[in-house]
Design a protein around this motif. Structure first.
Motif, PDB file in Angstrom:
ATOM      1  N   ALA A  33      43.168  46.146  35.937  1.00 18.47           N
ATOM      2  CA  ALA A  33      43.566  46.215  37.339  1.00 18.47           C
ATOM      3  C   ALA A  33      43.495  47.645  37.848  1.00 18.47           C
ATOM      4  O   ALA A  33      43.040  47.899  38.976  1.00 18.47           O
ATOM      5  CB  ALA A  33      44.978  45.654  37.498  1.00 18.47           C
ATOM      6  N   ALA A  34      43.928  48.622  37.039  1.00 11.64           N
ATOM      7  CA  ALA A  34      43.916  50.018  37.475  1.00 11.64           C
ATOM      8  C   ALA A  34      42.495  50.511  37.724  1.00 11.64           C
ATOM      9  O   ALA A  34      42.230  51.218  38.707  1.00 11.64           O
ATOM     10  CB  ALA A  34      44.608  50.896  36.430  1.00 11.64           C
ATOM     11  N   PRO A 211      54.746  30.082  38.065  1.00  2.49           N
ATOM     12  CA  PRO A 211      55.447  31.194  38.709  1.00  2.49           C
ATOM     13  C   PRO A 211      55.104  32.538  38.072  1.00  2.49           C
ATOM     14  O   PRO A 211      54.885  32.646  36.863  1.00  2.49           O
ATOM     15  CB  PRO A 211      56.926  30.843  38.494  1.00  2.49           C
ATOM     16  N   GLY A 212      55.061  33.572  38.922  1.00  2.00           N
ATOM     17  CA  GLY A 212      54.845  34.923  38.444  1.00  2.00           C
ATOM     18  C   GLY A 212      53.404  35.360  38.372  1.00  2.00           C
ATOM     19  O   GLY A 212      53.110  36.483  37.931  1.00  2.00           O
ATOM     20  N   PHE A 213      52.472  34.500  38.820  1.00  2.00           N
ATOM     21  CA  PHE A 213      51.058  34.850  38.785  1.00  2.00           C
ATOM     22  C   PHE A 213      50.490  34.841  40.205  1.00  2.00           C
ATOM     23  O   PHE A 213      50.847  33.989  41.015  1.00  2.00           O
ATOM     24  CB  PHE A 213      50.269  33.867  37.920  1.00  2.00           C
ATOM     25  N   PRO A 214      49.557  35.752  40.514  1.00  2.00           N
ATOM     26  CA  PRO A 214      48.901  35.718  41.820  1.00  2.00           C
ATOM     27  C   PRO A 214      47.930  34.545  41.893  1.00  2.00           C
ATOM     28  O   PRO A 214      47.537  33.970  40.871  1.00  2.00           O
ATOM     29  CB  PRO A 214      48.160  37.049  41.875  1.00  2.00           C
ATOM     30  N   ALA A 215      47.547  34.199  43.106  1.00  2.00           N
ATOM     31  CA  ALA A 215      46.595  33.109  43.316  1.00  2.00           C
ATOM     32  C   ALA A 215      45.654  33.462  44.453  1.00  2.00           C
ATOM     33  O   ALA A 215      46.066  34.050  45.459  1.00  2.00           O
ATOM     34  CB  ALA A 215      47.326  31.802  43.622  1.00  2.00           C
ATOM     35  N   LEU A 216      44.404  33.128  44.262  1.00  2.00           N
ATOM     36  CA  LEU A 216      43.389  33.284  45.292  1.00  2.00           C
ATOM     37  C   LEU A 216      43.070  31.880  45.819  1.00  2.00           C
ATOM     38  O   LEU A 216      42.738  30.993  45.037  1.00  2.00           O
ATOM     39  CB  LEU A 216      42.147  33.952  44.716  1.00  2.00           C
ATOM     40  N   PHE A 217      43.200  31.691  47.119  1.00  2.00           N
ATOM     41  CA  PHE A 217      42.871  30.416  47.750  1.00  2.00           C
ATOM     42  C   PHE A 217      41.565  30.584  48.526  1.00  2.00           C
ATOM     43  O   PHE A 217      41.429  31.523  49.323  1.00  2.00           O
ATOM     44  CB  PHE A 217      43.977  29.979  48.708  1.00  2.00           C
ATOM     45  N   GLY A 272      39.354  22.393  43.627  1.00  2.00           N
ATOM     46  CA  GLY A 272      40.380  22.249  42.616  1.00  2.00           C
ATOM     47  C   GLY A 272      40.836  23.572  42.055  1.00  2.00           C
ATOM     48  O   GLY A 272      40.628  24.631  42.647  1.00  2.00           O
ATOM     49  N   LEU A 273      41.444  23.512  40.883  1.00  2.00           N
ATOM     50  CA  LEU A 273      42.150  24.637  40.278  1.00  2.00           C
ATOM     51  C   LEU A 273      41.347  25.270  39.150  1.00  2.00           C
ATOM     52  O   LEU A 273      40.825  24.577  38.275  1.00  2.00           O
ATOM     53  CB  LEU A 273      43.500  24.153  39.733  1.00  2.00           C
ATOM     54  N   PHE A 274      41.288  26.603  39.177  1.00  2.00           N
ATOM     55  CA  PHE A 274      40.681  27.422  38.132  1.00  2.00           C
ATOM     56  C   PHE A 274      41.726  28.429  37.657  1.00  2.00           C
ATOM     57  O   PHE A 274      42.647  28.780  38.398  1.00  2.00           O
ATOM     58  CB  PHE A 274      39.497  28.240  38.664  1.00  2.00           C
ATOM     59  N   ALA A 275      41.530  28.948  36.458  1.00  2.00           N
ATOM     60  CA  ALA A 275      42.297  30.105  36.006  1.00  2.00           C
ATOM     61  C   ALA A 275      41.463  31.359  36.218  1.00  2.00           C
ATOM     62  O   ALA A 275      40.247  31.348  35.994  1.00  2.00           O
ATOM     63  CB  ALA A 275      42.659  29.974  34.533  1.00  2.00           C
ATOM     64  N   ILE A 276      42.076  32.436  36.676  1.00  2.00           N
ATOM     65  CA  ILE A 276      41.429  33.745  36.728  1.00  2.00           C
ATOM     66  C   ILE A 276      41.890  34.514  35.504  1.00  2.00           C
ATOM     67  O   ILE A 276      43.098  34.648  35.252  1.00  2.00           O
ATOM     68  CB  ILE A 276      41.774  34.497  38.021  1.00  2.00           C
ATOM     69  N   VAL A 277      40.935  35.007  34.716  1.00  2.00           N
ATOM     70  CA  VAL A 277      41.270  35.606  33.424  1.00  2.00           C
ATOM     71  C   VAL A 277      40.788  37.052  33.296  1.00  2.00           C
ATOM     72  O   VAL A 277      40.804  37.610  32.197  1.00  2.00           O
ATOM     73  CB  VAL A 277      40.709  34.753  32.268  1.00  2.00           C
ATOM     74  N   GLY A 278      40.365  37.676  34.391  1.00  2.00           N
ATOM     75  CA  GLY A 278      39.951  39.067  34.311  1.00  2.00           C
ATOM     76  C   GLY A 278      38.927  39.419  35.363  1.00  2.00           C
ATOM     77  O   GLY A 278      38.672  38.665  36.303  1.00  2.00           O
ATOM     78  N   ALA A 279      38.316  40.592  35.199  1.00  2.00           N
ATOM     79  CA  ALA A 279      37.286  41.084  36.105  1.00  2.00           C
ATOM     80  C   ALA A 279      36.217  41.770  35.283  1.00  2.00           C
ATOM     81  O   ALA A 279      36.485  42.314  34.203  1.00  2.00           O
ATOM     82  CB  ALA A 279      37.875  42.057  37.131  1.00  2.00           C
ATOM     83  N   PRO A 407      51.003  41.760  38.949  1.00  2.00           N
ATOM     84  CA  PRO A 407      51.757  42.707  38.130  1.00  2.00           C
ATOM     85  C   PRO A 407      51.130  42.925  36.754  1.00  2.00           C
ATOM     86  O   PRO A 407      51.659  43.691  35.954  1.00  2.00           O
ATOM     87  CB  PRO A 407      53.119  42.010  37.990  1.00  2.00           C
ATOM     88  N   ARG A 408      49.996  42.298  36.495  1.00  2.00           N
ATOM     89  CA  ARG A 408      49.429  42.286  35.152  1.00  2.00           C
ATOM     90  C   ARG A 408      48.129  43.076  35.096  1.00  2.00           C
ATOM     91  O   ARG A 408      47.254  42.926  35.964  1.00  2.00           O
ATOM     92  CB  ARG A 408      49.182  40.856  34.685  1.00  2.00           C
ATOM     93  N   ALA A 409      47.964  43.883  34.081  1.00  2.00           N
ATOM     94  CA  ALA A 409      46.752  44.666  33.914  1.00  2.00           C
ATOM     95  C   ALA A 409      45.540  43.792  33.658  1.00  2.00           C
ATOM     96  O   ALA A 409      44.412  44.174  33.987  1.00  2.00           O
ATOM     97  CB  ALA A 409      46.922  45.665  32.764  1.00  2.00           C
TER      98      ALA A 409
END
Length: 440
Positions: A33-34, A211-217, A272-279, A407-409
């Protein structure tokens, strides 16, 4: 917006996520993230987006197309057909010249392997549906694999919506166990449209997912022929606002070049729903150097990865597990199950990325300045016509807004793609009304 001069023969050149690769490709990079937040457009360049770079690529592709068209009938030409039709559709050139080759090949597909069938039937759906339909009907009983059969069925529907009645009977006759196949399940849902009204979208926008995770819609139109909008909900459950207080939204396209549904290879981004696991940074020349967000479908990511490690549950994937992420009112909504079916069908690598494709190729389309590719979510970017340097990027902005809301790197979070009824581009005003109703 700064558009480069049009360099191809047609202003409506179609593009793919996988054109000719550069001679040497750098290794893919992953970003924290940084690192993502520290990046600026001036840090990035892609020389192939310059005027000279585009001209060189176009001339090479046109020579390749002409060489393939000139091959005499026989095994060599047959082997050249999948790539030929991919290039014809990608650059929207020589469509008329290539048509006889497709129509000649269609009656022989019953004796071909499933991948060859997939490639040519996709071309039929994308380019020649009306002309191909009379040849596809007698071919259907010979298509024993579900993927080419489904593509053939969608091509018939593309040519004539009235084909649904006949297909609705043929699917169970030819595939008695169709309900166990994700592609055929999606096809039968298409053939039996439901008049059910979906639940209120604000309930989905407010759903915690985990809860506690961001989401992109990503909010899109049915048919994907207009630009959608992406918005970001932070880990605190609130949607991100601009400095002036207005809701952050970013134009995004979820249309694939093939226009096929999301359960089909290279089809539209499934709902539908996906998980985002990085960049990361891609090696694909149509995506370019701007960091993408790495999203994964169910089954592409295991349950533990989809849960981002917050649960010790090691249960195998099931539809009930997928439903557990959704609010109760949305768990029975068939369109939102498309991502679940797409994962079962083996789709993967559906990224949230930028584009090196010249948007001027799409002037006059309903989704301009979007650039359709192969099923990913695509944000537009502006490149310097002289140097290929990045001038401005909706993708980089979106990725950074998402990173700042996490909040997560490792950027772990979620993505939801959902369609809004209506025509034309999704507007900030209608999205704001939905977010306001969600209390977020």
């Amino acid at each position: 917006m700064n558009f480069r001069p049009l360099l191809v023969l047609s202003a409506f050149a179609l593009v793919s996520c996988a054109p000719l690769p550069p001679p040497q490709q750098p290794a893919e990079k992953r970003y924290t993230a940084a690192e993502l937040l520290a990046m600026k457009p001036g840090d990035l360049a892609w020389p192939a987006t310059s005027v000279e770079g585009e001209r060189s690529l176009r001339e090479g592709v046109q020579a390749d197309i002409r060489a393939r068209l000139a091959l005499p009938p026989g095994p060599e030409r047959d082997a050249a057909l999948p790539r030929l039709f991919d290039l014809v559709a990608q650059y929207n050139v020589e469509i008329d010249a290539a048509r006889p080759l497709l129509l000649d090949a269609l009656p022989t597909l019953g004796q071909r392997d499933a991948e060859f069938q997939r490639a040519l039937l996709t071309a039929a759906h994308t380019l020649y549906a009306a002309e191909a339909a009379p040849l596809i009907w007698p071919l259907l009983p010979q298509l024993t694999a579900s993927k080419p059969f489904a593509i053939a069925a969608y091509a018939l529907l593309q040519a004539d919506g009235a084909a649904a009645d006949r297909l609705r009977t043929q699917v169970p006759q030819q595939f008695p166990a169709w309900a166990e196949d994700a592609r055929l399940t999606a096809l039968m849902r298409r053939l039996q449209p439901s008049a059910a009204v979906p639940p209120p979208l604000p309930e989905l926008l407010a759903a915690p997912l985990r809860p506690g995770f961001p989401a992109l819609f990503s909010l899109q139109r049915p048919g994907r022929q207009a630009m959608g909008l992406a918005l970001v909900r932070g880990a605190d459950g609130r949607f991100v606002r601009e400095a002036g207080g207005q809701l952050f939204t970013s134009p995004q396209l979820a249309l694939a070049r093939s226009g096929l549904p999301g359960t089909i290879t290279n089809g539209n981004t499934p709902q539908g729903l996906f998980a985002i696991v990085g960049a990361g940074r891609a090696t694909n020349p149509n995506i370019g150097p701007t960091p993408y967000l790495l999203s994964k479908l169910p089954l592409e990511a295991g349950v533990a990865e989809f849960e981002h490690g917050v649960s010790a549950d090691t249960a195998a994937w099931s539809e009930a597990v997928y439903d557990s992420f959704l609010p109760p009112s949305w768990r029975g909504v068939s369109p939102l199950k498309e991502a679940w079916l797409a994962g079962r069908a083996g789709r993967d690598e559906l990224l949230v990325h930028g584009t090196t494709i010249n948007p001027a190729y799409y002037a006059g389309t309903g989704y301009f300045p979007g650039t359709p590719q192969q099923g990913c979510l695509v944000s537009s970017e502006d490149w310097d016509p002289a140097t290929g340097g990045l001038l401005a990027s909706r993708q980089l902005t979106l990725a950074q807004v998402y990173a700042a809301a996490s909040p997560r790197a490792d950027l772990a979070g979620y993505l939801i793609v959902v369609e809004l009824p209506g025509d034309g581009p999704v507007t900030p005003a209608e999205v704001l009304a939905l977010v306001t109703a969600a209390g977020r």
